[in-house]
Design a protein around this motif. Structure first.
Motif, PDB file in Angstrom:
ATOM      1  N   ASP A 119     -38.759  66.461 -16.050  1.00  9.73           N
ATOM      2  CA  ASP A 119     -39.528  67.286 -16.987  1.00  9.73           C
ATOM      3  C   ASP A 119     -40.994  67.362 -16.569  1.00  9.73           C
ATOM      4  O   ASP A 119     -41.608  68.441 -16.587  1.00  9.73           O
ATOM      5  CB  ASP A 119     -39.442  66.713 -18.405  1.00  9.73           C
ATOM      6  CG  ASP A 119     -38.061  66.845 -18.998  1.00  9.73           C
ATOM      7  OD1 ASP A 119     -37.319  67.747 -18.565  1.00  9.73           O
ATOM      8  OD2 ASP A 119     -37.708  66.032 -19.887  1.00  9.73           O
ATOM      9  N   VAL A 120     -41.550  66.220 -16.188  1.00 11.52           N
ATOM     10  CA  VAL A 120     -42.958  66.177 -15.775  1.00 11.52           C
ATOM     11  C   VAL A 120     -43.146  66.951 -14.473  1.00 11.52           C
ATOM     12  O   VAL A 120     -44.117  67.712 -14.322  1.00 11.52           O
ATOM     13  CB  VAL A 120     -43.426  64.717 -15.605  1.00 11.52           C
ATOM     14  CG1 VAL A 120     -44.867  64.666 -15.112  1.00 11.52           C
ATOM     15  CG2 VAL A 120     -43.291  63.963 -16.919  1.00 11.52           C
ATOM     16  N   ARG A 121     -42.217  66.794 -13.552  1.00 14.13           N
ATOM     17  CA  ARG A 121     -42.323  67.506 -12.271  1.00 14.13           C
ATOM     18  C   ARG A 121     -42.321  69.023 -12.500  1.00 14.13           C
ATOM     19  O   ARG A 121     -43.143  69.747 -11.926  1.00 14.13           O
ATOM     20  CB  ARG A 121     -41.171  67.119 -11.350  1.00 14.13           C
ATOM     21  CG  ARG A 121     -41.234  67.797  -9.971  1.00 14.13           C
ATOM     22  CD  ARG A 121     -40.034  67.457  -9.112  1.00 14.13           C
ATOM     23  NE  ARG A 121     -39.996  66.025  -8.809  1.00 14.13           N
ATOM     24  CZ  ARG A 121     -39.147  65.169  -9.375  1.00 14.13           C
ATOM     25  NH1 ARG A 121     -38.262  65.592 -10.268  1.00 14.13           N
ATOM     26  NH2 ARG A 121     -39.174  63.888  -9.050  1.00 14.13           N
ATOM     27  N   GLN A 122     -41.417  69.488 -13.340  1.00 12.44           N
ATOM     28  CA  GLN A 122     -41.323  70.930 -13.584  1.00 12.44           C
ATOM     29  C   GLN A 122     -42.581  71.474 -14.265  1.00 12.44           C
ATOM     30  O   GLN A 122     -43.049  72.568 -13.938  1.00 12.44           O
ATOM     31  CB  GLN A 122     -40.089  71.231 -14.452  1.00 12.44           C
ATOM     32  CG  GLN A 122     -38.763  70.954 -13.767  1.00 12.44           C
ATOM     33  CD  GLN A 122     -38.599  71.756 -12.488  1.00 12.44           C
ATOM     34  OE1 GLN A 122     -38.956  72.920 -12.424  1.00 12.44           O
ATOM     35  NE2 GLN A 122     -38.063  71.109 -11.460  1.00 12.44           N
ATOM     36  N   ILE A 123     -43.137  70.697 -15.189  1.00 15.38           N
ATOM     37  CA  ILE A 123     -44.335  71.172 -15.888  1.00 15.38           C
ATOM     38  C   ILE A 123     -45.546  71.169 -14.948  1.00 15.38           C
ATOM     39  O   ILE A 123     -46.428  72.026 -15.046  1.00 15.38           O
ATOM     40  CB  ILE A 123     -44.612  70.310 -17.147  1.00 15.38           C
ATOM     41  CG1 ILE A 123     -45.298  71.157 -18.239  1.00 15.38           C
ATOM     42  CG2 ILE A 123     -45.449  69.095 -16.857  1.00 15.38           C
ATOM     43  CD1 ILE A 123     -44.417  72.125 -18.918  1.00 15.38           C
ATOM     44  N   PHE A 124     -45.593  70.223 -14.001  1.00 14.93           N
ATOM     45  CA  PHE A 124     -46.671  70.210 -13.003  1.00 14.93           C
ATOM     46  C   PHE A 124     -46.545  71.389 -12.036  1.00 14.93           C
ATOM     47  O   PHE A 124     -47.539  71.986 -11.624  1.00 14.93           O
ATOM     48  CB  PHE A 124     -46.662  68.901 -12.224  1.00 14.93           C
ATOM     49  CG  PHE A 124     -47.270  67.734 -12.975  1.00 14.93           C
ATOM     50  CD1 PHE A 124     -47.831  67.907 -14.223  1.00 14.93           C
ATOM     51  CD2 PHE A 124     -47.268  66.462 -12.428  1.00 14.93           C
ATOM     52  CE1 PHE A 124     -48.387  66.845 -14.921  1.00 14.93           C
ATOM     53  CE2 PHE A 124     -47.813  65.381 -13.116  1.00 14.93           C
ATOM     54  CZ  PHE A 124     -48.377  65.577 -14.357  1.00 14.93           C
ATOM     55  N   LEU A 125     -45.331  71.722 -11.665  1.00 14.99           N
ATOM     56  CA  LEU A 125     -45.120  72.820 -10.720  1.00 14.99           C
ATOM     57  C   LEU A 125     -45.466  74.176 -11.318  1.00 14.99           C
ATOM     58  O   LEU A 125     -45.694  75.144 -10.587  1.00 14.99           O
ATOM     59  CB  LEU A 125     -43.657  72.835 -10.237  1.00 14.99           C
ATOM     60  CG  LEU A 125     -43.246  71.686  -9.312  1.00 14.99           C
ATOM     61  CD1 LEU A 125     -41.744  71.712  -9.051  1.00 14.99           C
ATOM     62  CD2 LEU A 125     -44.019  71.770  -7.981  1.00 14.99           C
ATOM     63  N   LYS A 126     -45.516  74.259 -12.641  1.00 16.74           N
ATOM     64  CA  LYS A 126     -45.852  75.517 -13.318  1.00 16.74           C
ATOM     65  C   LYS A 126     -47.349  75.696 -13.528  1.00 16.74           C
ATOM     66  O   LYS A 126     -47.769  76.683 -14.130  1.00 16.74           O
ATOM     67  CB  LYS A 126     -45.135  75.592 -14.662  1.00 16.74           C
ATOM     68  CG  LYS A 126     -43.623  75.724 -14.553  1.00 16.74           C
ATOM     69  CD  LYS A 126     -42.977  75.764 -15.930  1.00 16.74           C
ATOM     70  CE  LYS A 126     -41.453  75.856 -15.812  1.00 16.74           C
ATOM     71  NZ  LYS A 126     -40.808  75.856 -17.156  1.00 16.74           N
ATOM     72  N   GLN A 127     -48.145  74.748 -13.047  1.00 18.08           N
ATOM     73  CA  GLN A 127     -49.598  74.845 -13.239  1.00 18.08           C
ATOM     74  C   GLN A 127     -50.157  76.068 -12.510  1.00 18.08           C
ATOM     75  O   GLN A 127     -49.699  76.426 -11.429  1.00 18.08           O
ATOM     76  CB  GLN A 127     -50.292  73.586 -12.714  1.00 18.08           C
ATOM     77  CG  GLN A 127     -49.941  72.314 -13.453  1.00 18.08           C
ATOM     78  CD  GLN A 127     -50.512  72.300 -14.858  1.00 18.08           C
ATOM     79  OE1 GLN A 127     -51.533  72.893 -15.137  1.00 18.08           O
ATOM     80  NE2 GLN A 127     -49.817  71.611 -15.755  1.00 18.08           N
ATOM     81  N   LYS A 128     -51.172  76.703 -13.123  1.00 17.11           N
ATOM     82  CA  LYS A 128     -51.864  77.821 -12.503  1.00 17.11           C
ATOM     83  C   LYS A 128     -53.105  77.295 -11.792  1.00 17.11           C
ATOM     84  O   LYS A 128     -54.005  76.739 -12.425  1.00 17.11           O
ATOM     85  CB  LYS A 128     -52.250  78.854 -13.560  1.00 17.11           C
ATOM     86  CG  LYS A 128     -51.036  79.485 -14.235  1.00 17.11           C
ATOM     87  CD  LYS A 128     -51.446  80.511 -15.270  1.00 17.11           C
ATOM     88  CE  LYS A 128     -50.220  81.130 -15.931  1.00 17.11           C
ATOM     89  NZ  LYS A 128     -50.587  82.125 -16.968  1.00 17.11           N
ATOM     90  N   LYS A 129     -53.138  77.475 -10.473  1.00 16.63           N
ATOM     91  CA  LYS A 129     -54.171  76.844  -9.664  1.00 16.63           C
ATOM     92  C   LYS A 129     -55.582  77.318  -9.992  1.00 16.63           C
ATOM     93  O   LYS A 129     -56.555  76.594  -9.768  1.00 16.63           O
ATOM     94  CB  LYS A 129     -53.884  77.101  -8.185  1.00 16.63           C
ATOM     95  CG  LYS A 129     -52.629  76.409  -7.662  1.00 16.63           C
ATOM     96  CD  LYS A 129     -52.468  76.619  -6.171  1.00 16.63           C
ATOM     97  CE  LYS A 129     -51.266  75.872  -5.631  1.00 16.63           C
ATOM     98  NZ  LYS A 129     -51.120  76.023  -4.166  1.00 16.63           N
ATOM     99  N   ARG A 130     -55.716  78.511 -10.527  1.00 15.70           N
ATOM    100  CA  ARG A 130     -57.051  79.059 -10.763  1.00 15.70           C
ATOM    101  C   ARG A 130     -57.660  78.582 -12.079  1.00 15.70           C
ATOM    102  O   ARG A 130     -58.807  78.902 -12.392  1.00 15.70           O
ATOM    103  CB  ARG A 130     -57.002  80.583 -10.741  1.00 15.70           C
ATOM    104  CG  ARG A 130     -56.518  81.151  -9.417  1.00 15.70           C
ATOM    105  CD  ARG A 130     -56.409  82.668  -9.486  1.00 15.70           C
ATOM    106  NE  ARG A 130     -57.719  83.274  -9.627  1.00 15.70           N
ATOM    107  CZ  ARG A 130     -58.502  83.619  -8.609  1.00 15.70           C
ATOM    108  NH1 ARG A 130     -58.082  83.392  -7.373  1.00 15.70           N
ATOM    109  NH2 ARG A 130     -59.668  84.165  -8.800  1.00 15.70           N
TER     110      ARG A 130
END
Length: 572
Positions: A119-130
């Protein structure tokens, strides 16, 4: 030798296509002009004009390649350069004292959930870099890039926090960025306090948010339209208009509308009161305690450009900018409902509207609901802003008597002829001239930028996308609310704006009638598939199962509104 001054042109060094070669050619042209050498001047001028055309074509090709490479940020940056668009900044002077004033005078203020490493991995991967980092300096790009390495350790931290029912102090630091609400600042209340918080904590909040929605979703007030799936401002306005028009179809009736304004609603939440309300909504006690910890002992400071205030601790309110804040406010106000079935209380976050249908002049139910609303606000620490709370009366009776004014907390509520409700201007005659005038004016102003882009020979595809994003979006804002009831004259005026854009682009564009029809049909289909939507019951299937029962309407204004038109389009 004299050279006509009208041919002496200069160019802006700031243009993105203006290269060093063009600067050299321009200097040579200026030297020839000053020396009076006509032959050299003509040669330099012709060469410069030729190179400018080449540079513009090259830059347009570059924009097209960026668009094809799915790099919208660079495309919009280039278009702003071309059109010389500058974002207007409010007229306010930043200084250290103002930052301190904003911070010293804020508005009034075993776990049930287990989070897995995946769950944590998926939520981190959805971060918007800008996105901007929080006070801890951790950027979204860092979490996204190192998601595999960080997921395990942060899942342990999150679960430990839920187990102890306590949010780590480092996750409760906020940097408040004051965003002006209006162009001219007259006081501290003209700023909206937006909180920059830890990106890690926001990820944690999203995981808790999904859990809270599953528990509380079926228990939420159906007339709360904010922060919910398959709900929008258009739904809120359309439902309000349906209640009004349905009642006005009866003889001898009128409607009183109260548009309520709260003072700093999000910042007045009392955590202990919220905890009690969450318990009543079947939220586990451990999660309730965790939310109380999340809202209390928060450290904040105000950053105003280069000035930063001292830090202070707050234990009241939900910071604007946190992921959980919108849902927590909806849950906090969930028990603020109408006790009389004839009076409707529509909510979109802190925008609350009381719709009082009056029959034969009997206003007792409406006035009683207003009194109960004021009492509820007093009990729950929400302050009614009587200076901005207004009332509108919709009355089509031929002989209209003088109606008694409404009073709230010893203050007489002013009556208005029109009001901007959730982005749509509603008039007491339920006509849309005022709203359409503002829409056309805004769209025509933006046609200037489309013309500027056309001068640069940008590809037609890019011009169409610019039109859709910048001009069509304005013309179609809440189009399902007002377009069906617009007059033919207003429809022609709107369509003229579209035809102007077609001439500039050189390609056909969808008509507003086509856009209206497709959006109404699409919205209606979504409502029919959602039994929890308050408008779902209006779509009543006939025994054949293929068509919906037509709405019973007596007036053209009711027939042309959203729900009757939606049923007609679905049946056709």
């Amino acid at each position: 030798m004299c050279i006509p001054t009208r041919t002496y042109l200069t160019f802006n060094n700031d243009k993105p296509w203006f290269t060093s070669k063009l600067r050299h050619l321009r200097q040579a042209k200026e030297d020839a002009f000053r020396n009076g050498e006509r032959v050299l001047y003509n040669q330099a001028r012709n060469t410069l004009n030729k190179e400018i055309r080449v540079a513009k074509r090259s830059y347009a090709k570059k924009l097209e390649n960026q668009f094809s490479a799915n790099d919208p940020a660079s495309v919009w940056k280039g278009q702003k350069h071309i059109t010389n668009y500058k974002t207007p900044s409010p007229s306010t002077e930043a200084n250290q004292q103002l930052a301190e004033d904003l911070n010293d005078n804020p508005p009034l203020p075993p776990p049930a959930l287990w989070i897995s490493e995946d769950d944590v991995r998926q939520i981190f991967l959805k971060q918007k870099k800008r996105k901007a980092p929080g006070p801890d300096g951790v950027t979204p790009a860092c979490l996204k890039t190192c998601a595999d390495q960080l997921a395990f350790i942060f899942s342990q931290i999150f679960n430990r926090s839920l187990e102890l029912c306590e949010v780590p102090a480092c996750f409760k630091h906020s940097t408040i960025i004051p965003i002006p609400k209006k162009p001219k600042i007259t006081g501290l209340n003209d700023y909206r306090p937006v909180a920059l918080t830890s990106v890690v904590m926001k990820s944690f909040e999203r995981l808790v948010l999904a859990y809270l929605k599953n528990i509380t979703g079926p228990l939420l007030d159906p007339l709360q339209f904010a922060y919910r799936a398959n709900r929008s401002v258009d739904d809120a306005v359309n439902m309000g208009l349906h209640f009004i028009l349905q009642h006005l179809d009866k003889s001898g009736t009128y409607v009183r509308l109260l548009f309520v304004d709260f003072s700093s609603a999000f910042n007045t939440i009392i955590p202990t009161l919220l905890q009690t309300k969450l318990t009543q909504l079947s939220v586990p006690s451990s999660i309730c305690q965790w939310i109380t910890s999340f809202l209390t002992d928060r450290h904040q400071l105000v950053k105003l450009r280069k000035f930063t205030s001292n830090s202070r601790t707050t234990s009241t309110g939900a910071p604007q900018g946190c992921v959980l804040s919108p849902l927590l406010f909806s849950l906090y106000t969930n028990d603020c409902t109408s006790t009389d079935p004839s009076v409707k209380l529509l909510k979109f976050a802190d925008d609350t509207t009381v719709i009082g249908p009056i029959q034969d002049g009997d206003e007792s139910a409406y006035r009683q609901e207003i009194e109960q609303l004021a009492a509820w606000c007093s009990r729950n620490n929400l302050e009614l802003n009587t200076l901005k709370t207004v009332e509108m009366i919709v009355d089509f009776r031929r002989n209209t008597p003088a109606l008694p004014p409404l009073t709230i907390m010893n203050s007489t509520v002013p009556t208005v002829e029109s009001f901007r409700f959730l982005g749509t201007t509603i008039s007491q005659d339920l006509k849309w001239d005022t709203h359409i005038d503002a829409t056309i004016k805004k769209a025509q102003q933006r046609l200037y930028f489309l013309r500027q882009l056309r001068k640069f020979n940008l590809p037609q595809e890019l011009l169409i996308h610019f039109y859709s994003a910048v001009i069509e979006s304005v013309l179609c804002t809440s189009i399902t609310v007002w377009f069906g009831s617009a007059t033919k004259s207003d429809m022609r005026r709107l369509q003229r704006t579209v035809r102007t854009a077609e001439r500039i682009i050189g390609a056909p564009l969808p008509t507003l009638q086509e856009l209206y029809t497709s959006r109404v049909r699409k919205r209606a289909l979504k409502i029919t598939l959602d039994p929890s939507h308050p408008g779902h019951i209006l779509f009543d299937l006939l025994p054949s199962g293929r068509r919906y029962r037509a709405a019973n309407t007596r007036t053209a204004r009711h027939k042309n509104s959203f729900f009757p038109q939606a049923i007609y389009l679905l049946n056709s």
